[in-house]
Enzyme design. Structure first.
Site, mmCIF file in Angstrom:
data_model
loop_
_atom_site.group_PDB
_atom_site.id
_atom_site.type_symbol
_atom_site.label_atom_id
_atom_site.label_comp_id
_atom_site.label_asym_id
_atom_site.label_seq_id
_atom_site.Cartn_x
_atom_site.Cartn_y
_atom_site.Cartn_z
ATOM 1 N N PHE A 12 14.957 19.751 0.681
ATOM 2 C CA PHE A 12 14.891 21.013 -0.065
ATOM 3 C C PHE A 12 13.561 21.091 -0.801
ATOM 4 O O PHE A 12 13.216 20.187 -1.570
ATOM 5 C CB PHE A 12 16.051 21.083 -1.072
ATOM 6 C CG PHE A 12 16.086 22.354 -1.870
ATOM 7 C CD1 PHE A 12 16.639 23.509 -1.347
ATOM 8 C CD2 PHE A 12 15.562 22.395 -3.165
ATOM 9 C CE1 PHE A 12 16.666 24.691 -2.084
ATOM 10 C CE2 PHE A 12 15.587 23.571 -3.909
ATOM 11 C CZ PHE A 12 16.151 24.710 -3.367
ATOM 12 N N GLY A 13 12.807 22.179 -0.576
ATOM 13 C CA GLY A 13 11.546 22.414 -1.273
ATOM 14 C C GLY A 13 11.702 23.588 -2.228
ATOM 15 O O GLY A 13 12.284 24.610 -1.870
ATOM 16 N N TYR A 14 11.171 23.421 -3.452
ATOM 17 C CA TYR A 14 11.315 24.489 -4.463
ATOM 18 C C TYR A 14 9.971 24.835 -5.109
ATOM 19 O O TYR A 14 9.891 25.761 -5.917
ATOM 20 C CB TYR A 14 12.316 24.067 -5.547
ATOM 21 C CG TYR A 14 11.913 22.760 -6.202
ATOM 22 C CD1 TYR A 14 12.291 21.534 -5.648
ATOM 23 C CD2 TYR A 14 11.102 22.749 -7.333
ATOM 24 C CE1 TYR A 14 11.887 20.338 -6.219
ATOM 25 C CE2 TYR A 14 10.691 21.565 -7.904
ATOM 26 C CZ TYR A 14 11.088 20.359 -7.344
ATOM 27 O OH TYR A 14 10.669 19.174 -7.901
ATOM 28 N N GLY A 15 8.911 24.081 -4.771
ATOM 29 C CA GLY A 15 7.589 24.329 -5.348
ATOM 30 C C GLY A 15 6.592 24.513 -4.217
ATOM 31 O O GLY A 15 6.787 25.361 -3.338
ATOM 32 N N SER A 16 5.558 23.675 -4.226
ATOM 33 C CA SER A 16 4.543 23.825 -3.169
ATOM 34 C C SER A 16 5.119 23.579 -1.784
ATOM 35 O O SER A 16 4.563 24.038 -0.782
ATOM 36 C CB SER A 16 3.367 22.885 -3.429
ATOM 37 O OG SER A 16 3.742 21.542 -3.241
ATOM 38 N N GLU A 87 3.912 13.620 -2.809
ATOM 39 C CA GLU A 87 4.711 13.847 -4.019
ATOM 40 C C GLU A 87 4.731 12.616 -4.933
ATOM 41 O O GLU A 87 5.631 12.457 -5.753
ATOM 42 C CB GLU A 87 6.143 14.231 -3.618
ATOM 43 C CG GLU A 87 6.256 15.445 -2.709
ATOM 44 C CD GLU A 87 5.780 16.730 -3.364
ATOM 45 O OE1 GLU A 87 5.988 16.896 -4.576
ATOM 46 O OE2 GLU A 87 5.184 17.566 -2.662
HETATM 47 C C1 SIN Z 1 8.699 20.793 -4.102
HETATM 48 O O1 SIN Z 1 7.947 21.701 -3.770
HETATM 49 O O2 SIN Z 1 9.866 20.720 -3.632
HETATM 50 C C2 SIN Z 1 8.298 19.703 -5.039
HETATM 51 C C3 SIN Z 1 7.279 20.099 -6.047
HETATM 52 C C4 SIN Z 1 5.924 20.468 -5.490
HETATM 53 O O3 SIN Z 1 5.420 19.754 -4.624
HETATM 54 O O4 SIN Z 1 5.350 21.468 -5.928
#
Ligand code: SIN
Length: 179
Positions: A12-16, A87
């Site tokens: 699951f990705g929530y940011g970049s 990460e």
């Molecule tokens: C993510 O995107 O899931 C982790 C945080 C990031 O890399 O910005």
């Protein structure tokens, strides 16, 4: 099934990870994760800032009532060598359950930077976070581009994220005032 024997794993990705997809995937679906809220409370020493002048990026903060929308990717286990490196600045992989739009759900992993990691910055007002983001940059580029790309990706996903959009509004106000 352990990670070494699994043929694929959901991430699951929530940011970049929503908008910068520099890894191969087998499948990608919009998803939601329960019990977590997205916050610009993590410092970035290696992507959007430096150890001397960290940037601000998102992490997930536990909140029993929250639901966070993002993008889920089904990937092969070898992809985590790249992702763990990407990460590495405070994030650890946590097991979680994701929910898809069709009502189905699956187990997977998500990168979370928990409070207490060495780059953690913690809460601040939208205006302070926007001021911080406006001046930070690192090897991956301007911190403001991280915020603007994330806000655009969340709009595309139909996610009404008041925290991210509030900081974006503050940033636009500052940039306008500066011209
Ligand atoms: C993510 O995107 O899931 C982790 C945080 C990031 O890399 O910005």
């Amino acid at each position: 099934m352990t990670e070494t024997t699994a043929t694929s794993i959901w991430l699951f990705g929530y940011g970049s990870l929503i908008y910068k997809v520099d890894f191969p995937f087998l499948e990608r679906r919009r998803a939601r994760i329960h019990g977590w809220v997205r916050r610009f409370w993590q410092g970035s020493h290696d992507h959007r800032g430096t150890p001397e002048a960290p940037g601000r990026v998102v992490t997930l903060i536990a909140d029993p009532d929250a639901v966070c929308t993002g993008m889920a990717y089904r990937v092969t286990p070898d992809v985590f060598a790249h992702l763990d490196h990407r990460e590495k600045n405070g994030y650890t992989r946590e097991a979680s359950e994701f929910f898809f739009d069709d009502g189905s759900h699956t187990q997977g992993v998500v990168y979370v930077a928990n409070p207490g990691n060495e780059a953690y910055l913690g809460p601040a007002g939208d205006d302070e976070i926007a001021r911080h983001i406006a001046r930070a940059r690192g090897p991956s580029g301007e911190n403001r581009d991280y915020l603007l790309a994330l806000a655009a990706a969340l709009r595309e996903l139909g996610s009404d994220d008041a925290h991210v959009f509030g900081i974006e509004r503050e940033l636009h106000g500052m940039l306008q005032a500066a011209t």
